[in-house]
Design a protein around this motif. Structure first.
Motif, PDB file in Angstrom:
ATOM      1  N   PRO A 162      53.609 -58.882  62.882  1.00 57.48           N
ATOM      2  CA  PRO A 162      53.115 -58.794  61.501  1.00 57.48           C
ATOM      3  C   PRO A 162      54.059 -57.967  60.635  1.00 57.48           C
ATOM      4  CG  PRO A 162      51.382 -58.301  63.101  1.00 57.48           C
ATOM      5  CD  PRO A 162      52.665 -58.330  63.857  1.00 57.48           C
ATOM      6  N   ALA A 163      53.842 -58.050  59.347  1.00 54.24           N
ATOM      7  CA  ALA A 163      54.683 -57.319  58.402  1.00 54.24           C
ATOM      8  C   ALA A 163      54.625 -55.826  58.682  1.00 54.24           C
ATOM      9  CB  ALA A 163      54.234 -57.612  56.976  1.00 54.24           C
ATOM     10  N   GLY A 164      55.748 -55.175  58.507  1.00 50.35           N
ATOM     11  CA  GLY A 164      55.840 -53.746  58.743  1.00 50.35           C
ATOM     12  C   GLY A 164      57.006 -53.415  59.653  1.00 50.35           C
ATOM     13  N   LEU A 165      57.054 -52.166  60.070  1.00 56.29           N
ATOM     14  CA  LEU A 165      58.097 -51.687  60.983  1.00 56.29           C
ATOM     15  C   LEU A 165      57.451 -51.375  62.329  1.00 56.29           C
ATOM     16  CD1 LEU A 165      61.100 -50.863  61.208  1.00 56.29           C
ATOM     17  CD2 LEU A 165      60.385 -48.528  60.619  1.00 56.29           C
ATOM     18  N   LEU A 214      63.712 -50.402  67.064  1.00 59.83           N
ATOM     19  CA  LEU A 214      62.900 -50.715  65.894  1.00 59.83           C
ATOM     20  C   LEU A 214      63.011 -52.202  65.583  1.00 59.83           C
ATOM     21  CD1 LEU A 214      63.633 -47.692  63.529  1.00 59.83           C
ATOM     22  CD2 LEU A 214      61.685 -48.022  65.057  1.00 59.83           C
ATOM     23  N   ARG A 215      61.885 -52.794  65.211  1.00 58.90           N
ATOM     24  CA  ARG A 215      61.836 -54.233  64.937  1.00 58.90           C
ATOM     25  C   ARG A 215      61.227 -54.485  63.564  1.00 58.90           C
ATOM     26  NH1 ARG A 215      64.388 -57.389  69.055  1.00 58.90           N
ATOM     27  NH2 ARG A 215      64.088 -56.316  71.056  1.00 58.90           N
ATOM     28  N   LYS A 216      61.859 -55.370  62.832  1.00 60.44           N
ATOM     29  CA  LYS A 216      61.325 -55.778  61.527  1.00 60.44           C
ATOM     30  C   LYS A 216      60.199 -56.778  61.735  1.00 60.44           C
ATOM     31  CE  LYS A 216      62.774 -58.114  57.261  1.00 60.44           C
ATOM     32  NZ  LYS A 216      61.849 -59.261  57.413  1.00 60.44           N
ATOM     33  N   GLY A 217      59.124 -56.634  60.961  1.00 66.40           N
ATOM     34  CA  GLY A 217      57.967 -57.498  61.101  1.00 66.40           C
ATOM     35  C   GLY A 217      58.011 -58.705  60.191  1.00 66.40           C
ATOM     36  N   ASN A 218      56.884 -59.395  60.129  1.00 62.95           N
ATOM     37  CA  ASN A 218      56.720 -60.617  59.329  1.00 62.95           C
ATOM     38  C   ASN A 218      57.699 -61.702  59.774  1.00 62.95           C
ATOM     39  OD1 ASN A 218      55.484 -62.212  57.399  1.00 62.95           O
ATOM     40  ND2 ASN A 218      56.921 -61.607  55.790  1.00 62.95           N
ATOM     41  N   ARG A 219      57.852 -61.881  61.094  1.00 62.64           N
ATOM     42  CA  ARG A 219      58.777 -62.881  61.618  1.00 62.64           C
ATOM     43  C   ARG A 219      58.446 -63.188  63.071  1.00 62.64           C
ATOM     44  NH1 ARG A 219      63.504 -60.739  64.543  1.00 62.64           N
ATOM     45  NH2 ARG A 219      63.226 -58.501  64.875  1.00 62.64           N
ATOM     46  N   TRP A 220      59.023 -64.272  63.537  1.00 66.34           N
ATOM     47  CA  TRP A 220      58.949 -64.665  64.943  1.00 66.34           C
ATOM     48  C   TRP A 220      60.200 -64.174  65.663  1.00 66.34           C
ATOM     49  CZ3 TRP A 220      54.954 -66.784  67.544  1.00 66.34           C
ATOM     50  CH2 TRP A 220      53.914 -67.345  66.790  1.00 66.34           C
TER      51      TRP A 220
END
Length: 772
Positions: free
Chosen positions: A731-734, A743-749
């Motif tokens: 989901p969106a967020g960090l 660390l992973r960026k959200g809002n993506r597969w």
């Protein structure tokens, strides 16, 4: 308009006629004068003259072609323009007629509701004028039946719209008063009344045209996540065995879609639901039958439900569940809170042999000793199945197998365990209490028969059993006295209620007090004792029990297919409003519906690779990889329940993984579960949530093999045999990766995300400014 269409046609014909006639006359005249001659007039000189004349004629014709070509396009352009104008006029006249006709037939109610009476089509829009629900109402009426205003005596004074399809159905539509405590939520009430016995209210909600997904209701072998991706025929909406194409063990008459519309069906409706049987739609039907809805509350079938809307599904779901009832903490005692917290922070050790002779005092002692020898798992609750009795329904300890059970229980208490007995409302015909309950008329009786004749049923391994009539005032003190004697003698800590499903009730059941449907029995049974007895769980429910009672998932066998059902089933129960859910045993349950037909193996099946081994009772352990992946998933669930101990594999790698997962749960998961326990008690939100309840976004609507713990952890376990990679949606967020700490960026597969066998994919939410 018609006149314009006729004028255009006349002009078109008028211009064509003068152009063709002169060409025919001129052409004919030239042919005769220049090319026709008699045979006797032929001579060489004539031939030369003819050739010259022919050359001159061709030259003349060629010179005249450009002139004609310059004229001809103009003619065609004019005719094409006139034709296009004619077609445009016809199109706009037809379109305007259809639009006007539809507008005249479609009436607007309460600003955001449109209803086409002849087609019985209802559309509901949100405040942004986006269509969020579309339904075909009264689909059993053939064709475009005429609707009439209700007679004065059938109208209501509350502002309801009232329509009637003569001799078939009466329809009421009302906008419910706005609840000032519920922001941005509007609800509409729909009430159907059948006007003859052979007619059933039947509404179907489309999900393809509106491009929505539906959640809630319940689970079945043919249904998964979302609800509209499965298929089930019209089935009474009562609890059952989901492996038999019935609904599962926990149901709620609540459906919610991805655009922010929810359907809440009244408990008194004799409800049947189908999914994708006649098209891409979910259908509700109100219909009596001879079992599930045999007790008629009205002469003819009625169906009531509310449709609620909001700005999005996340806010709608939160507002509905936080305002439908009082906070769950209201009335809880300190002991209740302690039990709730202990179930979250300590395991449940389920001692559930399939056969009675396998359960003895030594069995319990040996099992708990093995737990202590593990050294890294807390003691927790020892859950003993119904075989503490000689026969189900005795409600006394079988002293032939448990001569010193009180000593055993005292030893467990000293070791830090809590002891839980399983209790059922079923009285075996072999039980010593059966004759007494028949004599005192404490059992459910056969419908339309002498009240002294008990109605018999099957339950698990019992071929014949009666059911205690909990609606009978004489039965409550009778069973209370029995259970209190067990508490006083053996000092057990709690009970677990195994209530069966609706289909475990006798088919022609009749209680002292009339029930709406057979599922109401379990609600009455639980509420009768939830304040007077300590209860940690129930096996089946259609209404939320009082905490600290957890609602159990159905028992699952030890297969990969069963593992894949755990997450969508738990998510569905959370959406249905059950925040405290108890999963089955890690690796699968020894008993599951249908397992009574299988005998334990007489010897183990340890293969050369060591994937299987056998327990002391002769039952094969789950496959090792399956057990590991199940344990990884269960680490993040509200309750960890064990039947198969990790030490039984005789594998140091399994023990090491179990130890690491236990440490992870104690340090990270348990504190978060206890944190979100408060939110669950206050607002009714589940501990384990679907991703869309965290994000509200479209990308997470289909995800059925991930879940979120509150809003802070996303878990993506491996649920397919042999796989070490998977697709992960964040989901969106960090987010911080639980495997490598990155660390992973959200809002993506994330595609082909690697998950080794000894790891579980989980991601911890971090503040957005942490990246700097």
């Amino acid at each position: 308009m018609d006149g314009c269409a006729q004028d255009g046609l006349f002009d078109h014909n008028h211009e064509i006629s003068p152009l063709r006639s002169p060409r025919r006359k001129i052409g004919a005249r030239r042919f005769r004068s220049e090319f026709s001659m008699d045979d006797d007039e032929y001579s060489p000189s004539n031939s030369v003259t003819s050739v010259n004349s022919l050359a001159s004629l061709l030259k003349e014709k060629l010179q005249s072609i450009p002139q004609k070509m310059r004229k001809k396009p103009t003619d065609y352009k004019l005719r094409a323009f006139v034709g296009l104008m004619f077609l445009a006029v016809v199109f706009f006249v037809g379109f305007a007629y259809v639009l006007y006709h539809q507008q005249a037939l479609t009436k607007a109610y309460f600003d955001n509701v449109q209803f086409n009476e002849p087609k019985r089509m209802i559309r509901i829009f949100n405040r942004d004028e986006v269509e969020i629900l579309k339904a075909r109402l009264a689909v059993t009426i053939q064709g475009k039946g005429k609707a009439y205003p209700c007679l004065p005596e059938h109208r209501r004074s509350d502002g309801s719209v009232c329509l009637e399809w003569l001799h078939d159905l009466r329809f009421y539509l009302k906008c419910l008063p706005h609840d000032p405590g519920v922001d941005n939520t509007t609800c509409y009430s729909i009430h159907w009344k059948a006007l003859r016995p052979d007619f059933s209210p039947n509404d179907c909600f489309d999900w393809s045209d509106t491009k929505v997904h539906w959640y809630g209701g319940g689970q079945s072998a043919n249904l998964t996540w979302p609800l509209n991706t499965g298929s089930i025929d019209y089935t009474p909406f009562v609890t059952g065995d989901m492996q038999k194409s019935q609904w599962g063990n926990v149901l709620t008459r609540y459906l919610i879609n991805s655009k922010g519309a929810a359907i809440i069906i009244d408990d008194e409706t004799p409800l049947q639901i189908s999914v994708n049987r006649g098209g891409r739609e979910i259908c509700l039907r109100g219909q009596y039958d001879d079992f599930a809805y045999a007790n008629r509350l009205t002469e003819f079938a009625e169906m009531r439900y509310n449709i609620c809307t909001s700005i999005d599904m996340k806010s709608l779901h939160s507002s509905i569940h936080s305002h439908r009832r009082a906070p769950l903490w209201d009335g809880l005692k300190p002991a209740d809170m302690q039990t709730l917290e202990s179930l979250i922070s300590e395991p449940v050790w389920q001692i559930a042999p399939r056969f009675k002779h396998e359960l003895q005092a030594e069995t319990i002692s040996k099992y708990t000793e093995d737990v202590i020898n593990l050294g890294f798992l807390k003691q927790g609750h020892v859950l003993i199945n119904e075989f503490w009795q000689n026969e189900i329904g005795d409600l006394t300890v079988d002293t032939s197998r448990f001569e010193t059970l009180n000593i055993t229980i005292d030893k467990l208490h000293r070791r830090g365990f809590k002891v839980v007995f399983t209790v059922q409302p079923f009285i075996s015909t072999e039980s010593k209490n059966f004759a007494e309950t028949v004599q005192k008329r404490l059992l459910i009786s056969e419908r339309n028969s002498d009240r002294r004749i008990p109605a018999l049923t099957r339950f698990k391994s019992l071929a014949s059993a009666g059911v205690l009539d909990i609606t009978n005032n004489r039965s409550v003190p009778w069973i209370t006295e029995k259970l209190q004697a067990v508490i006083d003698t053996y000092h057990i800590d709690s009970f677990y209620f195994d209530l069966g499903t609706a289909y475990n009730m006798p088919h022609y059941y009749q209680c002292e007090k009339q029930l709406i449907n057979p599922d109401q029995y379990k609600t009455v049974f639980t509420k009768t004792f939830e304040k007077s007895l300590s209860i940690i769980g129930v096996s089946s429910a259609v209404s939320l029990p009082r905490p600290p009672i957890f609602v159990s998932l159905p028992p699952f066998e030890s297969t990969w297919d069963a593992l894949r059902l755990v997450i969508p089933t738990m998510l569905t129960y959370g959406v249905n409003g059950f925040p405290f859910v108890m999963p089955g045993a890690v690796g699968g349950d020894i008993y599951w519906p249908g397992s009574e037909q299988f005998l334990p193996t007489s010897k183990g099946s340890l293969d050369p690779s060591g994937t299987n081994s056998t327990q002391d009772n002769g039952i094969d352990l789950p496959e090792r990889e399956l057990y590991i992946r199940w344990l990884q998933m269960a680490t993040f669930l509200p309750v960890m329940k064990f039947t198969h101990l990790p030490s039984k594999y005789n594998d140091e790698r399994v023990l090491e993984m179990a130890k690491n997962l236990t440490l992870l749960r104690q340090k990270l998961v348990t504190p978060l579960l206890l944190k979100y326990k408060r939110e669950a008690l206050e607002e009714g939100l589940p501990l384990i949530r679907p991703l869309w309840l965290v994000t509200g976004g479209d990308s997470s609507l289909y995800v059925q093999d991930e879940f979120a713990l509150g809003d802070e952890i996303v878990v993506a376990p491996i649920v397919h045999q042999g796989e070490t990679t998977r697709e992960v949606y964040l989901p969106a967020g960090l987010w911080q990766d639980g495997i490598d700490g990155s660390l992973r960026k959200g809002n993506r597969w994330m595609h082909e995300y690697k998950v080794p066998t000894d790891k579980v994919a989980y991601f911890l939410r971090k503040p957005d400014d942490m990246r700097f």
